[in-house]
Design an enzyme around this catalytic site. Structure first.
Site, PDB file in Angstrom:
ATOM      1  N   ARG A  56       0.799  -1.224   0.000  1.00 16.40           N
ATOM      2  CA  ARG A  56       0.000   0.000   0.000  1.00 16.40           C
ATOM      3  C   ARG A  56       0.827   1.266   0.000  1.00 16.40           C
ATOM      4  NH1 ARG A  56      -2.894  -3.674   1.699  1.00 16.40           N
ATOM      5  NH2 ARG A  56      -0.957  -4.241   2.681  1.00 16.40           N
ATOM      6  N   THR A  57       1.792   1.349   0.881  1.00 11.23           N
ATOM      7  CA  THR A  57       2.479   2.629   1.039  1.00 11.23           C
ATOM      8  C   THR A  57       3.208   2.993  -0.248  1.00 11.23           C
ATOM      9  OG1 THR A  57       2.700   2.173   3.381  1.00 11.23           O
ATOM     10  CG2 THR A  57       4.076   3.927   2.507  1.00 11.23           C
ATOM     11  N   LYS A  88      25.662  -3.875  -1.800  1.00 12.99           N
ATOM     12  CA  LYS A  88      27.105  -3.718  -2.010  1.00 12.99           C
ATOM     13  C   LYS A  88      27.761  -2.999  -0.848  1.00 12.99           C
ATOM     14  CE  LYS A  88      26.541  -3.191  -6.998  1.00 12.99           C
ATOM     15  NZ  LYS A  88      26.633  -2.196  -8.075  1.00 12.99           N
ATOM     16  N   ARG A 122      11.470   4.044   3.022  1.00 19.04           N
ATOM     17  CA  ARG A 122      11.152   3.134   4.130  1.00 19.04           C
ATOM     18  C   ARG A 122      12.406   2.361   4.468  1.00 19.04           C
ATOM     19  NH1 ARG A 122       6.072  -0.911   4.425  1.00 19.04           N
ATOM     20  NH2 ARG A 122       5.137   1.044   5.063  1.00 19.04           N
ATOM     21  N   HIS A 160       5.475   6.217  11.339  1.00 18.60           N
ATOM     22  CA  HIS A 160       4.929   6.012   9.991  1.00 18.60           C
ATOM     23  C   HIS A 160       3.954   7.172   9.739  1.00 18.60           C
ATOM     24  CE1 HIS A 160       3.569   4.259   6.389  1.00 18.60           C
ATOM     25  NE2 HIS A 160       3.324   3.015   6.779  1.00 18.60           N
TER      26      HIS A 160
HETATM   27  C1  NCD Z   1       1.991  -0.945   8.187  1.00 15.33           C
HETATM   28  C2  NCD Z   1       3.491  -0.734   8.313  1.00 15.33           C
HETATM   29  O1  NCD Z   1       4.224  -0.937   7.347  1.00 15.33           O
HETATM   30  O2  NCD Z   1       3.887  -0.352   9.400  1.00 15.33           O
HETATM   31  N1  NCD Z   1       1.573  -1.137   6.875  1.00 15.33           N
HETATM   32  C3  NCD Z   1       1.280  -0.053   6.106  1.00 15.33           C
HETATM   33  O3  NCD Z   1       2.115   0.764   5.822  1.00 15.33           O
HETATM   34  N2  NCD Z   1      -0.012   0.096   5.751  1.00 15.33           N
HETATM   35  C4  NCD Z   1       1.443  -1.951   9.108  1.00 15.33           C
HETATM   36  C5  NCD Z   1       2.023  -3.323   9.104  1.00 15.33           C
HETATM   37  O4  NCD Z   1       2.930  -3.658   8.355  1.00 15.33           O
HETATM   38  O5  NCD Z   1       1.516  -4.126   9.891  1.00 15.33           O
END
Ligand code: NCD
Length: 308
Positions: A51-52, A80, A101, A129
């Site tokens: 999703r993100t 590397k 991320r 997040h």
């Molecule tokens: C979450 C995350 O990555 O922290 N997912 C997301 O970004 N929607 C929640 C999760 O991974 O459980």
């Protein structure tokens, strides 16, 4: 605001502005489809995501911009031995804005010290997040019409769940929000959040061990997945993973207008039978994420709607 690393980088007024803009984008897509023409978003994902990353990429495409990036550390020069700072410094020459991320807490913060282009933290370890938080705030605002006077239950992995940590910080700034923390003792909220947020700001909160005992009081139920990848020990994971599962039976005592949220991915903490209940908001929530990310990209790049 130049970067978005921590949800507290945003003032309440900036959040209001982003939510108003996201609503407008959702209703009037045509006004926004060219505003980021010739701009590029890089998505640097050193950790898995569906999703993100895809909502960031869809967001930029719907604004008329382009995207580039990688979706795992394994396909980047991290294998590397390149440092995150070096990667980001190089990519800042290729893109106008970066969403990243990383499994290490603080990595996006360190990266942001090195570059001029805006950096968005798309999740750093068990820490923060902030764009999921914007998604969650947009969902609560759209479903409830307010961000104050709310009792929110958060259930599952409160220890490692970064979406929980970020949402608590953000919600702690609104009036009369009560927090109910539902988890096994091993996965309870970290002490630093209890001290720095709840106790310092004198905010009403309680910790309980079952969903059933608090269900009737909740306006929002925020479910989370056990964060398997942050467990140190497989035996602990197996013992705890099914601890807190929401099903139709547990919902019998819930309010008629409860809003059930989940940042997703779901493993089995919400029975799929709940998906048809009108109170299930998690798929809508994932959709709102794209619009609020569009609003964020526009704001960080300093572009505005095309009113013609
Ligand atoms: C979450 C995350 O990555 O922290 N997912 C997301 O970004 N929607 C929640 C999760 O991974 O459980």
């Amino acid at each position: 605001m130049k970067h978005l690393i921590d949800p507290m980088d945003l003032t309440v007024e900036e959040i209001d502005h982003l939510l108003v803009l996201a609503d407008d984008i959702m209703l009037h897509k045509e006004k926004y489809q060219e505003v980021c023409r010739h701009k590029k978003l890089a998505t640097l994902f050193f950790e898995p995501s569906t999703r993100t990353r895809l909502s960031f990429e869809a967001a930029m495409m719907e604004l008329g911009g382009n995207v580039l990036g990688f979706s795992s550390a394994g396909s980047s020069s991290a294998t590397k031995g390149e440092s995150v700072s070096d990667t980001v410094r190089v990519v800042s020459g290729y893109a106008d804005i970066i969403a990243m991320r990383h499994p290490k807490e603080g990595a996006p913060f360190v990266a942001a010290q090195k570059v001029d282009v805006p950096i968005i933290n798309a999740g750093d370890g068990g820490h923060n997040h902030p764009t999921q938080t914007l998604t969650d705030l947009m969902t609560i605002h759209r479903e409830k019409g307010r961000l104050s006077d709310i009792t929110i239950g958060m259930c599952g992995d409160l220890k490692f769940g970064r979406t929980v940590h970020s949402l608590i910080k953000a919600m702690s700034r609104y009036e009369n929000v009560r927090f109910v923390m539902i988890s096994p003792i091993e996965l309870r909220l970290p002490e630093y959040i209890i001290k720095d947020v709840f106790e310092k700001k004198n905010i009403a909160y309680k910790e309980v061990r079952t969903m059933e005992e608090v269900m009737p009081e909740l306006d929002i139920l925020y479910m989370t997945r056990v964060q398997k990848e942050r467990f140190f020990n497989e035996a602990d994971y197996v013992r705890l993973k099914d601890s807190f599962i929401l099903d139709e039976k547990k919902l019998k005592t819930a309010k008629k207008d409860l809003c059930i949220m989940h940042p997703l991915p779901r493993v089995n903490e919400i029975s799929t039978k709940v998906d048809d209940d009108p109170r299930a908001c998690y798929f809508k929530q994932a959709m709102y994420g794209k619009y609020v990310r569009m609003a964020l990209i526009m704001t960080l790049l300093g572009v505005s709607a095309n009113e013609n």
